[in-house]
Scaffold this motif. Structure first.
Motif, PDB file in Angstrom:
ATOM      1  N   ALA A  47       0.795  -1.312   0.048  1.00  0.00           N
ATOM      2  CA  ALA A  47       0.040   0.251  -0.004  1.00  0.00           C
ATOM      3  C   ALA A  47       0.932   1.372   0.037  1.00  0.00           C
ATOM      4  CB  ALA A  47      -0.812   0.043   1.247  1.00  0.00           C
ATOM      5  N   LEU A  48       1.941   1.201   0.862  1.00  0.00           N
ATOM      6  CA  LEU A  48       2.992   2.468   0.935  1.00  0.00           C
ATOM      7  C   LEU A  48       3.587   2.738  -0.489  1.00  0.00           C
ATOM      8  CD1 LEU A  48       3.830   2.067   4.942  1.00  0.00           C
ATOM      9  CD2 LEU A  48       2.395   3.962   3.787  1.00  0.00           C
ATOM     10  N   ILE A  49       4.018   1.603  -1.067  1.00  0.00           N
ATOM     11  CA  ILE A  49       4.922   1.748  -2.056  1.00  0.00           C
ATOM     12  C   ILE A  49       4.090   2.147  -3.396  1.00  0.00           C
ATOM     13  CG2 ILE A  49       6.083   0.405  -4.011  1.00  0.00           C
ATOM     14  CD1 ILE A  49       7.187  -1.599  -2.043  1.00  0.00           C
ATOM     15  N   ARG A  50       2.757   1.750  -3.316  1.00  0.00           N
ATOM     16  CA  ARG A  50       1.993   2.567  -4.376  1.00  0.00           C
ATOM     17  C   ARG A  50       1.622   3.840  -4.015  1.00  0.00           C
ATOM     18  NH1 ARG A  50       0.992   3.520  -9.031  1.00  0.00           N
ATOM     19  NH2 ARG A  50      -1.344   3.774  -9.625  1.00  0.00           N
ATOM     20  N   ALA A  51       1.274   4.182  -2.721  1.00  0.00           N
ATOM     21  CA  ALA A  51       0.830   5.527  -2.590  1.00  0.00           C
ATOM     22  C   ALA A  51       2.138   6.425  -2.793  1.00  0.00           C
ATOM     23  CB  ALA A  51       0.805   5.719  -1.022  1.00  0.00           C
ATOM     24  N   GLU A  52       3.452   5.968  -2.497  1.00  0.00           N
ATOM     25  CA  GLU A  52       4.678   6.846  -2.954  1.00  0.00           C
ATOM     26  C   GLU A  52       4.769   6.942  -4.214  1.00  0.00           C
ATOM     27  OE1 GLU A  52       8.723   7.603  -4.131  1.00  0.00           O
ATOM     28  OE2 GLU A  52       7.682   5.719  -4.694  1.00  0.00           O
ATOM     29  N   GLU A  53       4.485   6.113  -5.295  1.00  0.00           N
ATOM     30  CA  GLU A  53       4.403   6.292  -6.478  1.00  0.00           C
ATOM     31  C   GLU A  53       3.429   7.193  -7.159  1.00  0.00           C
ATOM     32  OE1 GLU A  53       3.521   2.272  -7.977  1.00  0.00           O
ATOM     33  OE2 GLU A  53       5.401   1.621  -7.596  1.00  0.00           O
ATOM     34  N   ILE A  54       2.078   7.142  -6.703  1.00  0.00           N
ATOM     35  CA  ILE A  54       1.121   8.240  -6.834  1.00  0.00           C
ATOM     36  C   ILE A  54       1.582   9.597  -6.419  1.00  0.00           C
ATOM     37  CG2 ILE A  54      -1.113   8.899  -6.827  1.00  0.00           C
ATOM     38  CD1 ILE A  54      -1.745   5.777  -6.260  1.00  0.00           C
ATOM     39  N   ASP A  55       1.889   9.615  -5.353  1.00  0.00           N
ATOM     40  CA  ASP A  55       2.408  10.966  -4.680  1.00  0.00           C
ATOM     41  C   ASP A  55       3.489  11.654  -5.635  1.00  0.00           C
ATOM     42  OD1 ASP A  55       0.570  11.134  -2.692  1.00  0.00           O
ATOM     43  OD2 ASP A  55       1.771  10.448  -1.198  1.00  0.00           O
ATOM     44  N   ARG A  56       4.521  10.897  -6.034  1.00  0.00           N
ATOM     45  CA  ARG A  56       5.660  11.489  -6.705  1.00  0.00           C
ATOM     46  C   ARG A  56       5.166  11.854  -8.048  1.00  0.00           C
ATOM     47  NH1 ARG A  56       8.679   7.361  -9.430  1.00  0.00           N
ATOM     48  NH2 ARG A  56       8.291   6.064  -7.285  1.00  0.00           N
ATOM     49  N   GLU A  57       4.149  11.260  -8.613  1.00  0.00           N
ATOM     50  CA  GLU A  57       3.666  11.681  -9.862  1.00  0.00           C
ATOM     51  C   GLU A  57       2.774  12.902  -9.802  1.00  0.00           C
ATOM     52  OE1 GLU A  57       4.652  10.700 -13.072  1.00  0.00           O
ATOM     53  OE2 GLU A  57       6.176   9.497 -11.847  1.00  0.00           O
ATOM     54  N   THR A  58       2.021  12.764  -8.893  1.00  0.00           N
ATOM     55  CA  THR A  58       1.019  13.860  -8.727  1.00  0.00           C
ATOM     56  C   THR A  58       1.340  15.045  -7.965  1.00  0.00           C
ATOM     57  OG1 THR A  58      -0.055  12.738  -6.650  1.00  0.00           O
ATOM     58  CG2 THR A  58      -0.915  12.403  -8.805  1.00  0.00           C
ATOM     59  N   GLY A  94       3.169  16.147   1.926  1.00  0.00           N
ATOM     60  CA  GLY A  94       2.491  15.175   1.631  1.00  0.00           C
ATOM     61  C   GLY A  94       3.419  13.767   1.298  1.00  0.00           C
ATOM     62  N   TYR A  95       4.435  14.176   0.480  1.00  0.00           N
ATOM     63  CA  TYR A  95       5.102  12.920  -0.078  1.00  0.00           C
ATOM     64  C   TYR A  95       6.109  12.613   0.953  1.00  0.00           C
ATOM     65  CZ  TYR A  95       8.749  10.781  -2.968  1.00  0.00           C
ATOM     66  OH  TYR A  95       9.605   9.983  -3.638  1.00  0.00           O
ATOM     67  N   ALA A  96       6.276  13.825   2.010  1.00  0.00           N
ATOM     68  CA  ALA A  96       7.380  13.455   2.997  1.00  0.00           C
ATOM     69  C   ALA A  96       6.711  12.673   4.138  1.00  0.00           C
ATOM     70  CB  ALA A  96       7.867  14.869   3.464  1.00  0.00           C
ATOM     71  N   ARG A  97       5.574  12.683   3.964  1.00  0.00           N
ATOM     72  CA  ARG A  97       4.801  12.049   5.171  1.00  0.00           C
ATOM     73  C   ARG A  97       4.727  10.491   4.494  1.00  0.00           C
ATOM     74  NH1 ARG A  97       0.329  15.994   4.670  1.00  0.00           N
ATOM     75  NH2 ARG A  97       0.968  17.538   6.368  1.00  0.00           N
ATOM     76  N   THR A  98       4.500  10.120   3.261  1.00  0.00           N
ATOM     77  CA  THR A  98       4.657   8.869   2.822  1.00  0.00           C
ATOM     78  C   THR A  98       5.986   8.096   2.792  1.00  0.00           C
ATOM     79  OG1 THR A  98       2.888   9.578   1.075  1.00  0.00           O
ATOM     80  CG2 THR A  98       4.161   7.512   0.612  1.00  0.00           C
ATOM     81  N   LEU A  99       7.061   9.188   2.550  1.00  0.00           N
ATOM     82  CA  LEU A  99       8.337   8.708   3.072  1.00  0.00           C
ATOM     83  C   LEU A  99       8.557   8.271   4.320  1.00  0.00           C
ATOM     84  CD1 LEU A  99      10.468  10.979   0.549  1.00  0.00           C
ATOM     85  CD2 LEU A  99       9.495   8.523  -0.076  1.00  0.00           C
ATOM     86  N   ASN A 100       8.147   8.892   5.176  1.00  0.00           N
ATOM     87  CA  ASN A 100       8.309   8.685   6.598  1.00  0.00           C
ATOM     88  C   ASN A 100       7.659   7.471   7.147  1.00  0.00           C
ATOM     89  OD1 ASN A 100       8.942   9.857   9.492  1.00  0.00           O
ATOM     90  ND2 ASN A 100       6.941   9.465   9.519  1.00  0.00           N
ATOM     91  N   ASN A 101       6.317   7.358   6.714  1.00  0.00           N
ATOM     92  CA  ASN A 101       5.698   6.018   6.857  1.00  0.00           C
ATOM     93  C   ASN A 101       6.320   4.837   6.420  1.00  0.00           C
ATOM     94  OD1 ASN A 101       3.925   7.891   8.232  1.00  0.00           O
ATOM     95  ND2 ASN A 101       2.354   7.706   6.558  1.00  0.00           N
ATOM     96  N   LEU A 102       6.778   4.868   5.165  1.00  0.00           N
ATOM     97  CA  LEU A 102       7.454   3.775   4.551  1.00  0.00           C
ATOM     98  C   LEU A 102       8.614   3.564   5.053  1.00  0.00           C
ATOM     99  CD1 LEU A 102       7.213   1.958   2.119  1.00  0.00           C
ATOM    100  CD2 LEU A 102       8.351   3.518   0.609  1.00  0.00           C
ATOM    101  N   ALA A 103       9.558   4.516   5.605  1.00  0.00           N
ATOM    102  CA  ALA A 103      10.741   4.452   6.378  1.00  0.00           C
ATOM    103  C   ALA A 103      10.565   3.503   7.728  1.00  0.00           C
ATOM    104  CB  ALA A 103      11.446   5.745   6.557  1.00  0.00           C
ATOM    105  N   PHE A 104       9.424   4.038   8.315  1.00  0.00           N
ATOM    106  CA  PHE A 104       9.053   3.344   9.600  1.00  0.00           C
ATOM    107  C   PHE A 104       8.794   2.043   9.563  1.00  0.00           C
ATOM    108  CE2 PHE A 104       6.951   2.664  13.536  1.00  0.00           C
ATOM    109  CZ  PHE A 104       7.556   3.460  14.576  1.00  0.00           C
ATOM    110  N   LEU A 105       8.040   1.600   8.363  1.00  0.00           N
ATOM    111  CA  LEU A 105       7.815   0.225   7.962  1.00  0.00           C
ATOM    112  C   LEU A 105       9.172  -0.471   7.953  1.00  0.00           C
ATOM    113  CD1 LEU A 105       5.720  -2.034   7.407  1.00  0.00           C
ATOM    114  CD2 LEU A 105       5.979  -1.115   4.882  1.00  0.00           C
ATOM    115  N   TYR A 106       9.839  -0.061   7.024  1.00  0.00           N
ATOM    116  CA  TYR A 106      11.295  -0.658   6.845  1.00  0.00           C
ATOM    117  C   TYR A 106      12.123  -0.883   7.860  1.00  0.00           C
ATOM    118  CZ  TYR A 106      10.378  -0.788   1.958  1.00  0.00           C
ATOM    119  OH  TYR A 106       9.780  -1.003   0.387  1.00  0.00           O
ATOM    120  N   SER A 107      12.014   0.041   9.015  1.00  0.00           N
ATOM    121  CA  SER A 107      12.579  -0.072  10.183  1.00  0.00           C
ATOM    122  C   SER A 107      12.105  -1.254  10.980  1.00  0.00           C
ATOM    123  CB  SER A 107      12.777   1.389  10.950  1.00  0.00           C
ATOM    124  OG  SER A 107      13.099   1.317  12.218  1.00  0.00           O
ATOM    125  N   GLN A 108      10.751  -1.300  11.081  1.00  0.00           N
ATOM    126  CA  GLN A 108      10.082  -2.266  11.783  1.00  0.00           C
ATOM    127  C   GLN A 108      10.441  -3.663  11.455  1.00  0.00           C
ATOM    128  OE1 GLN A 108       6.154  -1.455  12.632  1.00  0.00           O
ATOM    129  NE2 GLN A 108       5.269  -3.291  13.158  1.00  0.00           N
TER     130      GLN A 108
END
Length: 968
Positions: free
Chosen positions: A316-327, A334-348
């Motif tokens: 879900a987060l990878i797809r969100a990042e792709e859409i944010d980057r394009e839009t 908003g893009y920073a939030r997506t990166l932060n959330n994806l980073a937190f996931l990878y840390s976990q």
């Protein structure tokens, strides 16, 4: 920052399709010579309007693009008004779906044409601002957005259009902008104004009104006001469902935002159902490639991460990042939030390299767009520091935690001044109650190898500890001293409503929930208005910016300051293990010392296993000293070993200690702990207790005995018949139904019993003060009423002495934990608010305490901490509560004890003499007389108490005298 997963929310405003029709009409008037275009354009335009209203943006864009081409089929081409309107409509639609690069030149072209033909100071030119402003907010260009919004707002003000829906549009845009920038107080006022305009002009069942409720709910969610947020979201969802239906983008946005709230509250099943519904609506009505769809995927990814579905979260987060980057692009919050959330996931997921790269990118964007004092920037720094902690790369983590702490403080200072006390407590609890976990854990792991981190962490403790209490009291102190008539009027109205609420709270719930809720909302709003009007607020903010150096300047070579703290241990993640520690500072130390003490479980088990009865207290605080290292050590020695022994190596040459307890340490009488070698701590040190050692930097008043006055309350007639209660309390009435005395100054489950010792106590003190020619007022028996006490508000005496019963009732959950009965006989015991479960008892209290209704028109005799906190006792230097457990209350994070000590501080009292356990009647009276004897010899309250306790120690064990502490 505690809440690491800032969830994206979507806000929106009413489009200006109707305004564009007016613009087009104005153009037609300007170009009367231009022939009408084909009827097909008009028909398509109507179709476009319907599609937009239905939220069918994918279909609407197709029609809008055709309309733009069709509008060029006229002799003047781009100079025809229909071209301008088509251009604007298409730009609005592109903005709605995140196609910002395509939309921006369209908006700019429209504005140029409208400015040429209608001028910059026209209503229509202002109307064209909305779409471009939305675009700039969407792309994170906040400077441009704010400037054009303010310009349009000022134009409408000049045109006397302040009570119109179009004016509300720009207030809403400005509020959206301020929310994004973390300027929550300013945003709230604007959202409320927009809501009121739309309710008045459009009705409370309209879609725009529902949007206002949603935006306001989102703001309350951002600052941790969950109850308010849920109420508004629920109402907005109902209106939206009835006004536009469930298959509409605006409804989708509403329930998406609601899901963020329920996810934050831990109601994950509810949150997931809402999110999945919102996503299905988006797939049908808009696009799977727009920014709003990415937001929903982002929230879904976060929810899956929280519930352990890590692979689903990643997708879900990878797809969100792709859409944010394009839009919205890569330079957007908003893009920073997506990166932060994806980073937190990878840390976990222990994919540290991926997480580190994403965190760094997100933090760079946030600092650039939002600034270094924004909560999201502080959150990002804290998250990256947590990653380095997991990797044990401590050198990288330390500077991030220092910067994060500074950023948090700046963000809190920017927000607090616009909140009520209750909102401040919620805001700090939600966002900052675990702010010490990572830095304190790191200091613990590294054994203070980086003194800069210790300094920074100590400074955070000085800032956050009892922050809401301190800031609220300063604001109200300035209001009490204000000469502004409007402020005084608001204060009077606030006091009336608080009094009415106190009356409702003292009664059992009899279906008055709605009325009480409405009154609570009104009262809180008045308090916020008073806070904003406080002229001293800016000065207050500056006064909070102190450091350990400011504390150190107040210390002599033989003095030390100790700031106790507790925190959840952070070991790869936040754990349930709570550690107690102390920051110890001496006059010549280059840095504070950080000293680990024990776990909360050890202290909790100690109190759980040690009875609160007289025998239990005597076993803890006793004169006989044993070796605390001996495995046969008694409870008092164990408590010394847990809470004080680790400090001893740092206290060589120290004679005076100023300390501030934290958490369960507030229950300890440190001065009476057995300290080995035949001594108690009172023999080794002069111990001064503070709510926060920050208070050492506040200049104190010099006590002048000749100007003192004292009011004494004692020996109240707790049981009175209704006739006696309705009479003038100054009349002589025989209160013959008083019960016989009991040993301790606390009641049983049914009634409060008479305390004979308090009659002698107040009379002895009265004689002592009168001999010293001090103005003295005495209230006993039926005159010791709640009315008399409250009448002192605004012109209180220098000293207020209350010799009576005191009470602190743990909440239901705490009762079960500690083995208390959960039976609740009255409204006080059943209350969720700790300020209503703590108080003192005066004449006539047994009527209501035993469950009977109060006498109409009279106070009930039970003076809660809630009621005391509303009084103005700013003239009072000292309150003496000669009663049981008056220093106790609920422990709430960094705000400390919620009970009588907080109440009297909020009321403006400088210092308090309070008790830690159930004190005996006769010996307490003896201690008080001795205390005042020394106090009237020009000793401070602290000095007088130490002398009195040392005197009592010669005759009694610590149980009889050690319960009392002076707190500032």
């Amino acid at each position: 920052m505690v809440h690491r997963d800032v969830l994206n929310t979507v806000t929106w405003s009413v489009s200006l399709f109707s305004a564009m029709k007016k613009i087009a009409a104005a153009f037609i008037l300007t170009f009367l010579f231009i022939p009408a275009i084909a009827q097909s354009w008009e028909e398509m335009n109507k179709e476009l309007f319907v599609l937009n209203q239905q939220g069918e943006f994918k279909k609407a864009i197709v029609v809008a693009e055709k309309l733009l081409k069709e509008s060029l089929n006229n002799p003047v081409g781009k100079d025809h008004p229909n071209y301008v309107m088509s251009l604007y409509n298409l730009a609005v639609l592109y903005t709605k779906v995140g196609r910002y690069e395509e939309a921006e030149p369209f908006f700019k072209e429209v504005r140029v044409k409208v400015r040429i033909y209608l001028g910059e100071k026209s209503f229509d030119y202002a109307a064209t601002t909305e779409g471009l402003a939305e675009l700039y907010i969407g792309t994170g260009d906040y400077i441009k957005a704010e400037q054009i919004i303010l310009d349009a707002k000022n134009t409408l003000q000049e045109l006397n259009a302040e009570n119109t829906t179009n004016y509300a549009v720009f207030l809403n845009l400005l509020a959206n902008l301020y929310t994004e920038k973390g300027r929550y107080g300013e945003a709230e006022k604007l959202y409320i104004r927009v809501k009121d305009i739309r309710k008045e002009l459009l009705g409370d069942s309209s879609q725009p009104y529902a949007i206002s409720l949603t935006n306001l709910a989102g703001l309350y969610l951002a600052i941790g006001q969950y109850t308010k947020s849920e109420e508004l979201y629920t109402k907005a969802e109902s209106i939206m469902r009835n006004s536009v239906g469930i298959f509409h983008p605006d409804y989708s946005t509403c329930i998406n935002n609601m899901s963020s709230l329920y996810s934050r509250m831990g109601q994950f099943i509810v949150a997931e159902n809402l999110l999945l519904t919102a996503i299905k609506i988006s797939e049908k009505t808009t696009s799977e490639n727009d920014a709003s769809y990415a937001t929903k995927l982002n929230n879904l990814g976060e929810l899956y991460r929280e519930t352990g579905r890590l692979r689903d979260a990643e997708l879900a987060l990878i797809r969100a990042e792709e859409i944010d980057r394009e839009t919205i692009g890569e330079n957007h919050p908003g893009y920073a939030r997506t990166l932060n959330n994806l980073a937190f996931l990878y840390s976990q997921m222990d994919q540290y390299q991926k997480a580190e790269s994403l965190y760094i990118r997100a933090n760079n964007i946030r600092r650039s767009i939002l600034g270094a004092d924004h909560p999201e920037y502080a959150e990002g720094l804290d998250n990256l520091a947590g990653l380095y902690l997991k990797k044990k790369e401590y050198e990288k983590s330390e500077p991030l935690l220092i910067e994060s702490g500074q950023s948090m403080i700046q963000g809190v200072r920017k927000t607090l001044g616009t909140l009520s006390e209750k909102e401040k407590n919620n805001f700090l609890k939600w966002g900052y109650e675990n702010s010490a976990s990572k830095p304190s854990s790191l200091i613990l792991f590294r054994s203070q190898k980086n003194p800069e981190l210790v300094k920074s962490s100590y400074d955070q403790q000085l800032f956050f500890k009892s922050l809401s209490l301190y800031e609220t009291r300063t604001v109200f102190e300035s209001i009490y001293n204000s000469t502004d008539s409007i402020t005084k009027s608001l204060l009077g109205e606030w006091q009336k409503k608080k009094k009415a609420l106190a009356g409702l709270y003292s009664k059992p719930d009899t279906g008055q929930v709605t009325a009480r809720h409405y009154l609570e909302s009104e009262t809180e709003e008045l308090e916020k208005q008073l806070s904003v009007r406080s002229t001293a607020f800016r000065d207050q903010q500056n006064s909070l910016a102190i450091s350990f150096r400011d504390i150190q300047k107040k210390l002599q070579p033989d003095e030390a300051a100790i700031e106790f703290t507790f925190f959840n241990l952070y070991d790869k993640d936040l754990t349930d293990s709570v550690i107690y520690a102390a920051y110890l500072l001496k006059a010549n130390d280059p840095s504070p010392a950080f000293i680990p003490l024990c776990t909360e479980k050890q202290i909790r088990d100690f109190f759980k296993n040690t009875s609160t009865s007289a025998a239990g207290i005597k076993s803890v605080y006793r004169s006989e000293i044993l070796d605390e290292d001996n495995f046969m050590a008694l409870p008092g020695d164990s408590l010394f070993a847990l809470a004080w022994k680790p400090l001893e190596p740092y206290l060589k040459g120290i004679k005076k200690i100023s300390y501030s307890p934290a958490g369960l340490l507030n229950r300890i009488a440190f001065h009476a702990l057995p300290a080995g070698n035949g001594q108690l701590l009172i023999d080794k040190y002069a111990l001064n207790s503070y709510i926060s050692t920050r208070q050492l930097t506040i200049p104190g008043k010099t006590k002048e005995v000749s100007k003192n006055s004292i009011a004494l309350f004692g020996d109240p007639a707790f049981t009175m018949d209704s006739l006696a209660m309705t009479r003038n309390p100054n009349e002589s009435v025989d209160a013959s139904t008083i019960y016989s005395a009991e040993f301790a100054r606390n009641g049983d489950k049914k009634v409060w019993k008479n305390l004979n010792g308090t009659a002698k106590e107040v009379n002895d003190i009265k004689s002592l003060f009168e001999r010293n020619q001090v103005d003295t007022l005495v209230y006993t028996q039926i005159n010791a009423t709640e009315e008399k006490l409250k009448s002192l508000s605004g012109h209180s005496p220098t000293i207020l002495h209350l010799a009576t019963h005191g009470f602190f009732l743990p909440d239901q959950l705490q009762k079960k934990k500690e083995g208390f009965s959960t039976e609740a006989r009255n409204a006080f015991a059943m209350s969720d608010d700790p300020m209503l479960r703590s108080g003192v008892v005066l004449a006539g209290a047994n009527r209501v305490w035993s469950g009977r209704p109060p006498v109409e028109g009279r106070e009930d005799g039970i003076v809660t901490a809630y009621e005391i906190s509303q009084m103005d006792l700013g003239n009072t230097d000292l309150v003496v509560l000669s009663a049981c457990e008056t220093a106790l209350g609920d422990i709430q994070g960094t705000e400390g004890v919620f009970g009588l000590q907080r109440a009297f501080k909020l009321a403006g009292v400088k210092s308090m003499l309070l008790s830690l356990w159930k004190v005996p009647d006769a010996e307490t009276a003896e201690l008080m007389t001795s205390f005042y004897k020394y106090y009237l010899q020009d000793k401070t309250a602290r000095q007088a108490l130490i002398l009195a306790q040392r005197e009592m120690r010669k005759k009694y064990s610590p149980y009889y005298w050690a319960a009392f502490v002076v707190i500032e």
